[in-house]
Design a protein around this motif. Structure first.
Motif, PDB file in Angstrom:
ATOM      1  N   GLU A 204       0.708  -1.466   0.163  1.00 58.30           N
ATOM      2  CA  GLU A 204      -0.069  -0.120  -0.093  1.00 58.30           C
ATOM      3  C   GLU A 204       0.814   1.229  -0.021  1.00 58.30           C
ATOM      4  O   GLU A 204       0.681   2.229  -0.836  1.00 58.30           O
ATOM      5  N   ASN A 205       1.874   1.290   1.012  1.00 57.82           N
ATOM      6  CA  ASN A 205       2.640   2.495   0.859  1.00 57.82           C
ATOM      7  C   ASN A 205       3.624   2.630  -0.255  1.00 57.82           C
ATOM      8  O   ASN A 205       4.295   3.653  -0.471  1.00 57.82           O
TER       9      ASN A 205
ATOM     10  N   TYR B 252       2.387   1.647  -3.360  1.00 59.91           N
ATOM     11  CA  TYR B 252       1.762   2.151  -4.254  1.00 59.91           C
ATOM     12  C   TYR B 252       1.379   3.603  -4.318  1.00 59.91           C
ATOM     13  O   TYR B 252       1.486   4.505  -5.294  1.00 59.91           O
ATOM     14  N   ASN B 253       1.234   4.085  -2.894  1.00 61.63           N
ATOM     15  CA  ASN B 253       0.798   5.683  -2.686  1.00 61.63           C
ATOM     16  C   ASN B 253       2.012   6.462  -2.726  1.00 61.63           C
ATOM     17  O   ASN B 253       1.976   7.683  -2.645  1.00 61.63           O
TER      18      ASN B 253
ATOM     19  N   LYS C  18       4.542   6.675  -0.562  1.00 58.78           N
ATOM     20  CA  LYS C  18       4.963   7.186   0.720  1.00 58.78           C
ATOM     21  C   LYS C  18       6.229   6.200   1.062  1.00 58.78           C
ATOM     22  O   LYS C  18       6.911   6.890   1.972  1.00 58.78           O
TER      23      LYS C  18
ATOM     24  N   THR D  81       1.294   5.014  -8.145  1.00 58.84           N
ATOM     25  CA  THR D  81       0.786   6.473  -8.448  1.00 58.84           C
ATOM     26  C   THR D  81       2.059   7.325  -8.617  1.00 58.84           C
ATOM     27  O   THR D  81       1.919   8.285  -8.971  1.00 58.84           O
TER      28      THR D  81
END
Length: 294
Positions: A238-239, A241-242, A244, A291
């Protein structure tokens, strides 16, 4: 012959012709299906971070294409790129771009296939992980350059820091150096140096005070070591993909010239929508979901 008999005879001819036509179409379809059976061989070597994915995809691909022979080996990104450049394997698996490991003229001969995104996570022995759950990027750099040599200096137990390092040919090391170390060269611990991620995890799990880094794909279901966040951000898909979490890179499968036959079919299979879910199950990120781009 009367008109009724002529009509009946004509109808029989039409029906027989139609049946013959259907039979011919079915035969052609069957021939086409039989002729589409893929055969050949695929050989690949290189990145140990990409090897679990390559093995899983190979097994599923071969189940659908039993006449294709698959041979996969690790050895490090540098080795894979060198071997595909020399023509000794069909695919060179790499955590980094070919230009970072090969002379420019050699790299230009290769075709890049970005098959997924890989996340690299710092991992520590569980005795350290009980208290050290997060490190700043500056602390990561101090530890891996051996500027800091005791865990108590970064909030951990009073015990020596033991580096489990990777060789200079490692693409995982190159990626970690670029995005976690900001280009600073890490110290080497030759006694525990390995580019086999499984061996690296085992060494860290069995060595008090140990730290290293490994692809997230090797940590799916692994409870033997502890991961460490960087600047408060956990190394997760998740981190990644975004955008961060900073320590990630593309996973490449290079071919010398355009891929053909079984090699092309295998590469197409890995990046297909059909296989995308399998990528994430193993801890790899789907490139199209990112992203941010590099």
């Amino acid at each position: 012959m009367n008109l009724k008999k002529l009509a009946a005879a004509g109808l029989s001819v039409v029906v027989l012709a139609g049946l013959a036509g259907c039979g011919g179409s079915q035969d052609k379809a069957a021939d086409k299906k039989a002729g589409s059976d893929l055969s050949g061989k695929v050989t690949a070597s290189g990145s140990s971070a990409l090897l679990p994915l390559a093995k899983d995809a190979s097994a599923k691909f071969k189940a659908e294409n039993p006449n294709v022979s698959m041979t996969l080996n690790a050895g490090g990104s540098g080795t894979g790129l060198k071997q595909v450049s020399e023509g000794s394997v069909d695919i060179g698996m790499s955590d980094v771009f070919a230009e970072e490991k090969l002379p420019a003229e050699k790299a230009k001969e290769l075709v890049d296939h970005k098959v997924c995104v890989i996340t690299m996570a710092p991992i520590v022995n569980k005795d350290v992980g009980a208290t050290v759950k997060n490190l700043t990027k500056a602390q990561i750099q101090d530890i891996f350059t051996a500027k800091v040599t005791n865990w108590k200096d970064v909030g951990g137990p009073d015990e020596p820091i033991v580096l489990v390092t990777r060789p200079s040919t490692s693409g995982t090391r190159a990626l970690f150096t670029k995005y976690a170390m900001d280009g600073k060269e890490e110290a080497s611990n030759k006694s525990l140096e390995t580019d086999d991620s499984g061996t690296l995890i085992q060494s860290i799990s069995q060595t008090k005070g140990a730290i290293g880094y490994v692809a997230l794909s090797y940590l799916v279901n692994n409870k033997d070591v502890a991961t460490v966040a960087i600047d408060g951000v956990e190394p997760t898909l998740e981190n990644t993909y975004n955008g961060k979490y900073p320590v990630w890179g593309y996973e490449h499968m290079y071919t010398k010239g355009e891929a053909k036959g079984a090699v092309k079919a295998f590469l197409d299979y890995i990046v297909s929508d059909k296989y995308a879910g399998e990528l994430e199950k193993q801890g790899y990120a789907v490139t199209s979901k990112m992203t941010v781009q590099r």
